[in-house]
Write a protein that holds these residues in place. Structure first.
Motif, PDB file in Angstrom:
ATOM      1  N   TRP A  19     -54.380 -74.510  38.791  1.00  0.00           N
ATOM      2  CA  TRP A  19     -55.429 -75.493  38.520  1.00  0.00           C
ATOM      3  C   TRP A  19     -55.368 -75.952  37.070  1.00  0.00           C
ATOM      4  CZ3 TRP A  19     -59.742 -75.958  35.385  1.00  0.00           C
ATOM      5  CH2 TRP A  19     -60.673 -76.916  35.758  1.00  0.00           C
ATOM      6  N   TRP A  20     -55.243 -74.996  36.146  1.00  0.00           N
ATOM      7  CA  TRP A  20     -55.159 -75.348  34.725  1.00  0.00           C
ATOM      8  C   TRP A  20     -53.902 -76.162  34.427  1.00  0.00           C
ATOM      9  CZ3 TRP A  20     -58.508 -75.908  31.136  1.00  0.00           C
ATOM     10  CH2 TRP A  20     -59.680 -75.170  31.143  1.00  0.00           C
ATOM     11  N   THR A  38     -55.910 -70.157  39.651  1.00  0.00           N
ATOM     12  CA  THR A  38     -56.481 -70.577  38.378  1.00  0.00           C
ATOM     13  C   THR A  38     -55.404 -71.153  37.463  1.00  0.00           C
ATOM     14  OG1 THR A  38     -58.150 -68.855  38.584  1.00  0.00           O
ATOM     15  CG2 THR A  38     -57.863 -69.828  36.423  1.00  0.00           C
ATOM     16  N   SER A  39     -54.282 -70.484  37.372  1.00  0.00           N
ATOM     17  CA  SER A  39     -53.212 -70.996  36.501  1.00  0.00           C
ATOM     18  C   SER A  39     -52.656 -72.306  37.047  1.00  0.00           C
ATOM     19  CB  SER A  39     -52.097 -69.963  36.350  1.00  0.00           C
ATOM     20  OG  SER A  39     -51.508 -69.679  37.597  1.00  0.00           O
ATOM     21  N   HIS A  68     -55.427 -64.791  42.974  1.00  0.00           N
ATOM     22  CA  HIS A  68     -55.677 -65.064  41.559  1.00  0.00           C
ATOM     23  C   HIS A  68     -54.552 -65.850  40.896  1.00  0.00           C
ATOM     24  CE1 HIS A  68     -59.191 -62.577  41.879  1.00  0.00           C
ATOM     25  NE2 HIS A  68     -58.454 -61.623  42.401  1.00  0.00           N
ATOM     26  N   HIS A  69     -53.789 -66.591  41.680  1.00  0.00           N
ATOM     27  CA  HIS A  69     -52.777 -67.474  41.119  1.00  0.00           C
ATOM     28  C   HIS A  69     -53.262 -68.915  41.078  1.00  0.00           C
ATOM     29  CE1 HIS A  69     -49.758 -64.372  40.939  1.00  0.00           C
ATOM     30  NE2 HIS A  69     -50.013 -64.054  42.195  1.00  0.00           N
TER      31      HIS A  69
END
Length: 126
Positions: free
Chosen positions: A23-24, A20-21, A17-18
């Motif tokens: 990617w953003w 997503t940050s 779950h790292h």
């Protein structure tokens, strides 16, 4: 016949779950670089053929200096994020990958610091 998906075997082995940050951050820096690069191209085109003194005067303008400092920070951060993704995709050995990613991060920080220092030195008349 069993209709259960094999997800039960993958529990705990999935994404951390790292991503997503990361990617953003890549998308935000890419969007931020669009106006910054347009500003740079227009500024370089407007000063094409000028003298050294005119270039120093342009860079001595506080607005131009601040925008260029922000541009270098965003540019090198975005580049390090992109290179990290490439390395994570194509370097299979974890230790080598970690070493190269850390080296890329260090190099990006070094280059950004050097570029920002150069801009500030010129802008502040040092």
């Amino acid at each position: 016949m069993e209709f259960r998906s094999p997800i039960k075997e993958a529990r705990g082995l999935g994404a951390s779950h790292h991503g997503t940050s990361h990617w953003w951050a890549q998308r935000v820096t890419a969007i931020g670089m669009v106006p910054l690069m347009l500003w740079l191209v227009v500024g370089l085109a407007a000063n094409a053929g000028g003298t050294h003194a005119e270039a120093v005067a342009w860079l001595g303008n506080p607005v131009n200096a601040v925008i260029l400092v922000v541009l270098f920070g965003v540019l090198f951060y975005h580049a390090s994020l992109g290179l990290q993704v490439v390395l994570e995709d194509y370097v299979s050995h974890k230790g080598v990958r970690l070493g190269i990613v850390l080296g890329v991060r260090f190099l990006a920080l070094l280059l950004a610091t050097t570029a920002i220092f150069a801009v500030l030195t010129i802008a502040l008349g040092g």
